[in-house]
Scaffold this active site. Structure first.
Site, PDB file in Angstrom:
ATOM      1  N   GLU A  43       8.693  14.402 -49.594  1.00 28.08           N
ATOM      2  CA  GLU A  43      10.259  14.936 -49.739  1.00 28.08           C
ATOM      3  C   GLU A  43      10.978  13.826 -48.677  1.00 28.08           C
ATOM      4  OE1 GLU A  43      10.517  19.196 -48.642  1.00 28.08           O
ATOM      5  OE2 GLU A  43       8.941  19.623 -50.282  1.00 28.08           O
ATOM      6  N   GLY A  88       3.946  20.467 -41.487  1.00 32.46           N
ATOM      7  CA  GLY A  88       4.008  21.457 -42.160  1.00 32.46           C
ATOM      8  C   GLY A  88       4.198  21.179 -43.883  1.00 32.46           C
ATOM      9  N   CYS A 133       3.152  21.213 -48.730  1.00 29.40           N
ATOM     10  CA  CYS A 133       1.938  20.502 -49.479  1.00 29.40           C
ATOM     11  C   CYS A 133       0.760  20.634 -48.756  1.00 29.40           C
ATOM     12  CB  CYS A 133       2.230  18.742 -49.780  1.00 29.40           C
ATOM     13  SG  CYS A 133       3.868  18.892 -50.894  1.00 29.40           S
ATOM     14  N   LYS A 175      10.371  17.971 -41.482  1.00 30.55           N
ATOM     15  CA  LYS A 175      10.341  16.896 -41.147  1.00 30.55           C
ATOM     16  C   LYS A 175      11.772  16.129 -41.400  1.00 30.55           C
ATOM     17  CE  LYS A 175       9.012  14.660 -45.451  1.00 30.55           C
ATOM     18  NZ  LYS A 175       8.255  13.677 -46.062  1.00 30.55           N
TER      19      LYS A 175
HETATM   20  C1  UGA Z   1       2.933  15.031 -48.651  1.00 28.78           C
HETATM   21  C2  UGA Z   1       2.239  13.601 -48.953  1.00 28.78           C
HETATM   22  O1  UGA Z   1       2.662  12.790 -47.616  1.00 28.78           O
HETATM   23  C3  UGA Z   1       2.662  13.123 -50.362  1.00 28.78           C
HETATM   24  O2  UGA Z   1       2.104  12.001 -50.871  1.00 28.78           O
HETATM   25  C4  UGA Z   1       2.661  14.037 -51.334  1.00 28.78           C
HETATM   26  O3  UGA Z   1       2.785  13.722 -52.596  1.00 28.78           O
HETATM   27  C5  UGA Z   1       3.188  15.588 -50.959  1.00 28.78           C
HETATM   28  O4  UGA Z   1       2.634  16.107 -49.780  1.00 28.78           O
HETATM   29  C6  UGA Z   1       2.697  16.451 -52.072  1.00 28.78           C
HETATM   30  O5  UGA Z   1       1.309  16.729 -52.086  1.00 28.78           O
HETATM   31  O6  UGA Z   1       3.611  16.936 -52.869  1.00 28.78           O
HETATM   32  P1  UGA Z   1       5.436  15.763 -47.715  1.00 28.78           P
HETATM   33  O7  UGA Z   1       4.825  17.095 -47.288  1.00 28.78           O
HETATM   34  O8  UGA Z   1       6.731  15.345 -48.252  1.00 28.78           O
HETATM   35  O9  UGA Z   1       4.366  14.814 -48.480  1.00 28.78           O
HETATM   36  O10 UGA Z   1       5.641  14.999 -46.181  1.00 28.78           O
HETATM   37  P2  UGA Z   1       4.678  14.125 -45.353  1.00 28.78           P
HETATM   38  O11 UGA Z   1       5.889  12.885 -45.131  1.00 28.78           O
HETATM   39  O12 UGA Z   1       3.502  13.557 -45.902  1.00 28.78           O
HETATM   40  O13 UGA Z   1       4.800  14.760 -43.792  1.00 28.78           O
HETATM   41  C7  UGA Z   1       3.924  16.141 -43.999  1.00 28.78           C
HETATM   42  C8  UGA Z   1       3.971  16.633 -42.484  1.00 28.78           C
HETATM   43  O14 UGA Z   1       3.106  15.721 -41.731  1.00 28.78           O
HETATM   44  C9  UGA Z   1       5.339  16.678 -41.845  1.00 28.78           C
HETATM   45  O15 UGA Z   1       5.523  18.058 -41.251  1.00 28.78           O
HETATM   46  C10 UGA Z   1       5.423  15.520 -40.909  1.00 28.78           C
HETATM   47  O16 UGA Z   1       6.283  15.893 -39.705  1.00 28.78           O
HETATM   48  C11 UGA Z   1       3.884  15.558 -40.361  1.00 28.78           C
HETATM   49  N1  UGA Z   1       3.543  14.304 -39.898  1.00 28.78           N
HETATM   50  C12 UGA Z   1       3.339  13.189 -40.797  1.00 28.78           C
HETATM   51  C13 UGA Z   1       2.957  14.217 -38.732  1.00 28.78           C
HETATM   52  O17 UGA Z   1       2.977  15.202 -37.686  1.00 28.78           O
HETATM   53  N2  UGA Z   1       2.638  12.800 -38.112  1.00 28.78           N
HETATM   54  C14 UGA Z   1       2.594  11.770 -38.712  1.00 28.78           C
HETATM   55  O18 UGA Z   1       2.135  10.661 -38.465  1.00 28.78           O
HETATM   56  C15 UGA Z   1       2.960  11.907 -40.371  1.00 28.78           C
END
Ligand code: UGA
Length: 438
Positions: free
Chosen positions: A153, A255, A258, A318
């Protein structure tokens, strides 16, 4: 190719638009009449950079249409993509009722050979279950394929047009070839595998990324105790190609719709086979605790929360999204209210969604970052929006009752905060104003 995409959530809508953008004829189907009417007027129901423009372009070229008529879309298409939700059941298992209902309707609507692609995240074995269901209801030939989605997202369009890899799970070479052709304009990294492995690759990928986050959050907590700086530790670790720098940003935990859902589902998938996935259980537990660490930091900074005014910067799970599903901000704001604090919140676009999940008389909904910090005892940053990075911290300090900044995403440096006169608390870095000056 003629494609029907069933489900116009994040995955379905973005996939449909990106297929149309590459010249395919696309029909997007959803049972939600209001949503389809909204889309037909050229509006996008989600906040996703670049999507509105791309959709408009495809509509002008008549490459994409939106409908509630599933039968018509199925009969129009050679390839049908199922992209409906698989929300968690109370047990943590994925709820497959939406996908099963779609499969039944689809089967009854078929008028000839089709390729049926499942994009929704589903437990291993689900594609074969859907295959049996359709075969039972339809006299026509079809092939089933699992093409899991990896878009994030906030960067969904970019991730779909330029994915790191495409995973195609099939049972026969010809379907693999057809899908490879379809995806070749997007990526050179296309892996063809069996269906069960494709289903597992999706869960394993999300579980691994969640593990990286919980790992670095635990390292951050230890850094605070031993006087190391987690941002330096992440940087140093990430220089090793075997580890990689991505997803090593310590903060208040993950959060979204996913990671929380998919980690629970994988624990449950393993549990159903009598396998205790100990590591992933710990990842989830660490993540649940991490968000409460910020409450302890606020208490450390301002003492009792009761009667204090706390500004919250950022509510989305995020940046670049208005999605607040499973956002750590929900638990954090709720706890602050329970502890007797008054809360002034600001998020560039997620306030409307947040209000639907959590509203209380002690929350003031602010129109700007500065309005939120006015006379606040502390400001707590929960989402690393670019807008916050650009803030003039001296002005922030001047507007506050006491200049305390609690940075849940390590967006700022201790030096920036110190230069503005702010007392600074972050994640995995012990430095605050007093120790900097010592
Ligand atoms: C995630 C995966 O990254 C995608 O590849 C997948 O397609 C998607 O889930 C899904 O299953 O549909 P998304 O949930 O959109 O994507 O967001 P992310 O960018 O992965 O972040 C997830 C969470 O992890 C956020 O709350 C973010 O703040 C946190 N995060 C991310 C951290 O706390 N630290 C980091 O270094 C990276």
């Amino acid at each position: 190719m003629k494609i029907a995409v069933i489900g116009t959530g994040y995955v379905g809508l973005v996939s449909g638009v990106c297929f149309a953008h590459k010249g395919n004829q696309v029909m997007c189907v959803d049972q939600d009449r209001n949503k389809i009417a909204f889309l037909n007027e050229g509006h996008v129901p989600i906040h996703e950079p670049g999507l509105q423009e791309l959709m408009k372009e495809c509509m002008e070229r008549s490459l994409i249409h939106f409908t509630t008529d599933l039968k018509n879309a199925v009969q129009f298409a050679d390839l049908i993509m199922i992209a409906v939700g698989t929300p968690p059941l109370p047990s943590g298992e994925a709820d497959l009722s939406f996908i099963e209902n779609v499969a039944c309707e689809l089967a009854k609507s078929m008028n000839g050979h089709k390729i049926i692609v499942i994009k929704s995240t589903v437990p291993v074995g689900t594609n074969h279950r859907i295959q049996r269901l359709i075969a039972h209801l339809s006299p026509f030939q079809f092939q089933i394929a699992s093409v899991p989605e990896f878009l994030r997202e906030g960067s969904a369009v970019k991730d779909t047009l330029l994915p790191d890899r495409v995973i195609i799970g099939v049972e026969d070479e010809h379907t693999g070839y057809t899908l490879k052709e379809l995806y070749s304009p997007y990526s050179e990294q296309i892996m063809i595998t069996d269906i069960r492995s494709a289903e597992m690759i999706k869960y394993a990928s999300n579980a691994f990324l969640a593990t990286k986050i919980s790992f670095i959050n635990e390292i951050a907590n230890i850094c605070e105790k031993v006087g190391a700086d987690v941002t330096q530790v992440s940087k140093g670790m990430g220089l090793d190609n075997r580890i990689g720098a991505a997803f090593l940003n310590a903060g208040i935990g993950y959060g979204g719709s996913c990671f929380p859902k998919d980690t629970q589902a994988l624990i449950q998938i393993a549990g159903n086979e009598n396998y205790n996935f100990k590591l992933l259980k710990a990842v989830v537990e660490v993540n649940n605790d991490q968000r409460f660490g910020i409450i302890r930091k606020i208490e450390q900074a301002i003492g009792k929360i009761s009667g204090k005014c706390i500004a919250i910067w950022g509510l989305a799970f995020k940046p670049n999204t208005d999605d607040v599903r499973e956002s750590p901000a929900i638990d954090i704001v709720r706890t602050l209210i329970q502890l007797g604090g008054t809360i002034k919140v600001y998020d560039p676009i997620a306030m409307r969604n947040f209000k639907k999940v959590l509203d209380a008389p002690s929350i003031t909904w602010c129109e700007s970052s500065l309005e939120a910090v006015d006379q606040a005892d502390a400001v707590c940053l929960l989402t690393e929006w670019e807008e916050f990075r650009k803030m003039d911290l001296s002005t922030v300090f001047a507007r506050m009752k006491s200049g305390i900044l609690i940075d849940g995403r390590n967006l700022f440096t201790p030096e920036q905060a110190d230069a503005a006169g702010l007392e600074y608390y972050s994640i995995g870095r012990v430095v605050n104003q007093s120790s900097l000056r010592a």
